[in-house]
Design an enzyme around this catalytic site. Sequence first.
Site, PDB file in Angstrom:
ATOM      1  CB  THR A   1      -7.125   2.895  -4.473  1.00  0.00           C
ATOM      2  OG1 THR A   1      -6.464   1.661  -4.126  1.00  0.00           O
ATOM      3  CG2 THR A   1      -8.446   2.969  -3.736  1.00  0.00           C
TER       4      THR A   1
ATOM      5  CE  LYS B   1      -8.434  -2.968  -3.279  1.00  0.00           C
ATOM      6  NZ  LYS B   1      -9.388  -2.158  -2.499  1.00  0.00           N
TER       7      LYS B   1
ATOM      8  CE1 TYR C   1      -6.499   4.571  -1.120  1.00  0.00           C
ATOM      9  CE2 TYR C   1      -4.544   4.087   0.190  1.00  0.00           C
ATOM     10  CZ  TYR C   1      -5.867   3.848  -0.119  1.00  0.00           C
ATOM     11  OH  TYR C   1      -6.573   2.901   0.571  1.00  0.00           O
TER      12      TYR C   1
ATOM     13  CG  HIS D   1     -11.780   0.803   0.140  1.00  0.00           C
ATOM     14  ND1 HIS D   1     -10.945   1.304  -0.812  1.00  0.00           N
ATOM     15  CD2 HIS D   1     -11.089   0.861   1.306  1.00  0.00           C
ATOM     16  CE1 HIS D   1      -9.800   1.667  -0.269  1.00  0.00           C
ATOM     17  NE2 HIS D   1      -9.851   1.394   1.022  1.00  0.00           N
TER      18      HIS D   1
ATOM     19  CB  SER E   1      -0.893  -0.006   1.247  1.00  0.00           C
ATOM     20  OG  SER E   1      -1.560   1.219   1.407  1.00  0.00           O
TER      21      SER E   1
END
Length: 372
Positions: A166, A243, A140, A267, A118
């Site tokens: 994402t 995603k 992100y 999510h 992540s």
Amino acid sequence: MDSTSADRAVRPEDLRCLADAERAAAAVLPAAVRDFVAGGSGAEVTLDANRTALDRVFVVPRVLRDVSGCTTGTTLLGRPARLPLALAPVAYQRLVHPAGEPAAARAARAAGVPFTVSTLSSVPVEALTALGGDVWFQLYWLRDTERSLDLVRRAEDAGATAVMLTVDVPWMGRRLRDVRNRFALPDHVRAAHLEEGPSAAHRAPSGRASALAAHTAAVFSPALTWSSVEALREHTRLPLVLKGILAAEDAVRAVECGVDAVVVSNHGGRQLDGALPSVDALPDVVGRVAGRCEVLMDSGIRCGTDVLRALALGASGVLVGRPALWGLAAGGEGGVRRVLDLLADEFRDALGLAGCPDAAAARELRTVRRDG
């Protein structure tokens, strides 16, 4: 997890299903950390619906097929995997165990499945790719676009094999458990890709948001659009995954932007409460994409039969998030390995009992949805 909690950790071999891992993790984690992992947004309607929707999908097994050599291997984003499964991007894994992301990445490597690191990892991507295995990098989109692209370059240079953007977090959903717990990161856990020292995520929150929500609102961009996706597609040579897709129209647009895969995801019920369960959105996305990119699914996967259900509905594979974190909390690397071993055993069992000699055959199964 402190030393007292570590003393109460179970032996991985005592875990017989993924629910056992969750119970074992609950016994060792502080309540606020447990809530941070387990909780969803709002009234947690979508969180609960993910599980309910999966349990309403029934598979019609085939019989009189030779499954004596039943195998679970497949390819994900063009690379071999021993299961149609990857570990989902999960933030701040050192919250639940000191070994954190490296332990989970080693477990994924041993299981022969990808590990997704992540943007909010508590360990930098370089330390994780150095462990070997197939490592995907989740992004992100930040308010500073160049910083976002720098992170992608950094992941490429480190040896990541895919980029996962994402797309359902313009800001963090309102997670009431965290608000009520006034949740903030402890000093020893940080977002390794975003800051060197304590940040807003470490300070006691005020008002209606958790400290983490306040921090991410300051750094995540609510202006992420299709032009951002196009810019990222031009920027990276790696396979690109989006995603957070639920609408089939968005999946079609993703294909038009040149993405290699989409993840049908809400999510894990942590963003829009009341959003459609992922498994209910999956068939329409698969139909509209029509093989032009891979379709993965997450949100609610809790056993090998769930993997079979997803494949029967047309998915190429699934992402698994919370169960791996429960395994990490309960037993470190060994706990994650046990979770993945259980999923492998359960999936192979489900495949064979459904009359499928391999994972590809699962996509030919018929399903029936039973409501009520």
